[in-house]
Design an enzyme around this catalytic site. Structure first.
Site, mmCIF file in Angstrom:
data_model
loop_
_atom_site.group_PDB
_atom_site.id
_atom_site.type_symbol
_atom_site.label_atom_id
_atom_site.label_comp_id
_atom_site.label_asym_id
_atom_site.label_seq_id
_atom_site.Cartn_x
_atom_site.Cartn_y
_atom_site.Cartn_z
ATOM 1 N N HIS A 36 -44.440 39.083 -9.327
ATOM 2 C CA HIS A 36 -45.483 38.542 -8.759
ATOM 3 C C HIS A 36 -46.521 40.354 -10.422
ATOM 4 C CE1 HIS A 36 -45.530 36.047 -5.686
ATOM 5 N NE2 HIS A 36 -45.997 35.674 -5.757
ATOM 6 N N LYS A 42 -42.028 34.773 5.489
ATOM 7 C CA LYS A 42 -42.172 35.148 6.543
ATOM 8 C C LYS A 42 -42.965 36.693 7.111
ATOM 9 C CE LYS A 42 -38.886 38.531 5.968
ATOM 10 N NZ LYS A 42 -38.882 39.582 7.080
#
Lengths: 185, 281
Positions: free
Chosen positions: A39, A104
């Site tokens: 990222h 998650k």
């Protein structure tokens, strides 16, 4: 359960809009993996105005750093990592066409607002179910950042990946609502 | 004086690294089956079903339960009448980690520096090694691969002695509630009480890796464990934080004598796999 909605990616607008918080789905098609380090590199490219290693439009990013494949395996265990660490990067990616995320744990307000604005969905995969999830991954190709090892960007072809809609495109969030139905103080 | 070869230690560590990552403890699997029946939330039930299926696949196919095969944490109890021959103990352990993570196709998750030079060491070393010298002539190695998601949900809180057991209970329940789905519930909650700042953190880690079914030997603390488990399961957080009745599988408390001015409290959480394995040489 046992009642699953089958969906395919890249995600179509109406499919995204039709998904509801708490729904169990089975996802098939192509997803891209990226976690912390990947990222950061994507953001650097965006800042410099350079092209990304894959086109974000309609795509799904899976936050995962898989274990290495044993001989004969397509990939090693490949369960989700904690999505919240990617929160500061996600609104930008959504603005560029990203339609779904798999991970998650909860997302912050900024991510949820951007999901509503651009029409995206966030799926929860079961943390720790890495061996089970690996069974749904049929093909893997490294797309970028091989030097990052488990954190490289991979293109994964998945078949019936078991997921639950955690935050839908209307901003309904299972992490802020789910527990309220079961809390006893 | 008994001699133990460093090579033997390396071999045992290598085996522990693989087995702890492939085989969920039997008692954990049993407990998961039990709580699946209790879970009322459909999403929670589905998550527990997936966890059980996952653990069976991992065991059968000799693959890691989770891709996060953890920081290699060791508790070593070295008998004072043991002489380790042919190498340094910590080197022998790290070599076992290196071989186990490589040959076992386990993920290497350790960066060689925490901030300024964050580059993966490539072999999951160095391990974190806690060493105690004990009487006798055996060597006990306890291995617990610790995942990042659950470890990140740890804390140390220097409570006031006046906070007492009720203050401790409230703090633990609120902490686990706020951790939500991040530590991969249903979890095992390790609670360390007493000692000093660093001692209670260590107690919490030791408590978290105890086999489920452990009860504190002091019946009053054992009752606190039970009460905490019940209260945590009433939060509604549920499996993976999606909402439900099953948030924790167990709560373990370990205590230590305490300074008259202090009441340190630490919480360390294990995910639903509760991975750990030990061997006595």
């Amino acid at each position: 359960m046992g009642d699953y909605k089958e969906i395919r990616c890249p995600l179509e607008e109406d499919v995204v809009r039709g998904l509801r918080m708490g729904e169990a789905v089975r996802l098939s098609g192509i997803v891209y993996t990226a976690r912390d380090a990947a990222h950061e590199r994507l953001m650097e490219l965006i800042e410099k105005g350079e092209p990304l290693p894959f086109d974000l439009k309609g795509q799904v990013i899976y936050y995962v750093g898989p274990a290495p494949a044993k001989p004969g395996q397509v990939i090693g265990s490949a369960g989700p990592t904690t999505s919240g660490r990617m929160d500061s990067f996600t609104p930008k990616l959504l603005s560029l066409g990203l339609k779904g995320m798999i991970g998650k744990g909860p997302r912050d307000k900024g991510v949820i607002e951007a999901m509503v604005k651009y029409g995206a969905v966030y799926f929860a995969a079961t943390g720790g179910a890495g061996a089970l999830i690996a069974k749904s991954i049929k093909k893997v190709r490294i797309v970028a950042y091989d030097d990052l090892g488990p954190e490289a960007i991979r293109e994964m072809t998945v078949e019936s990946l078991p997921l639950i809609v955690a935050i839908d495109s209307q901003g309904k969030d299972i992490y802020s609502e789910g527990w309220r139905r079961y809390t006893q103080g | 004086m008994r001699e133990i070869d460093a090579q033997r230690i390396t071999d045992e560590v290598k085996r522990l690294c693989m087995e702890a990552n492939y085989d969920i403890p039997e008692e954990v699997l049993e407990l998961l089956r039990e709580v699946k029946e209790k879970e009322e939330s459909p999403a929670g039930k589905e998550v527990i079903r997936q966890i059980i299926e996952n653990d069976q696949i991992a065991r059968k196919e000799r693959v890691p339960i989770c891709q996060d095969t953890g920081f290699a944490v060791f508790f070593i109890e070295l008998g004072q009448d043991v002489h380790i021959a042919g190498g340094y103990l910590e080197d022998a352990i790290n070599e076992g980690v290196r071989q186990g993570y490589q040959e076992g196709y386990l993920r290497k998750s350790i960066d060689g520096d925490p901030v300024l030079h964050r580059v993966n060491t490539g072999d999951n070393t160095p391990a974190v090694i806690h060493l105690r010298i004990v009487p006798g002539e055996s060597l006990k190695i306890t291995f617990a691969p610790k995942g990042g998601g659950s470890e990140n949900m740890s804390t140390v809180k220097m409570m006031k002695p006046a906070d007492g057991i009720e203050g401790i209970k409230d703090f633990v329940v609120n902490w686990v509630r706020n951790a939500g789905g991040n530590p991969c519930p249903p979890s095992v909650v390790g609670v360390g009480i007493g000692g000093t700042f660093e001692k209670c953190a260590l107690l919490a880690k030791q408590a978290a890796i105890l086999p489920v079914g452990y009860k504190n030997p002091d019946p009053e603390y054992a009752r606190v464990e039970e009460e905490l488990l019940e209260r945590i399961n009433r939060t509604g957080i549920g499996p993976m934080g999606l909402g439900g009745r099953v948030t924790a599988l167990a709560v373990h408390i370990k205590t230590h004598p305490c300074h008259i001015a202090s009441l340190p409290l630490a919480i360390n959480i294990q995910c639903h796999a509760a991975r750990h394995k030990e061997v006595v040489i």
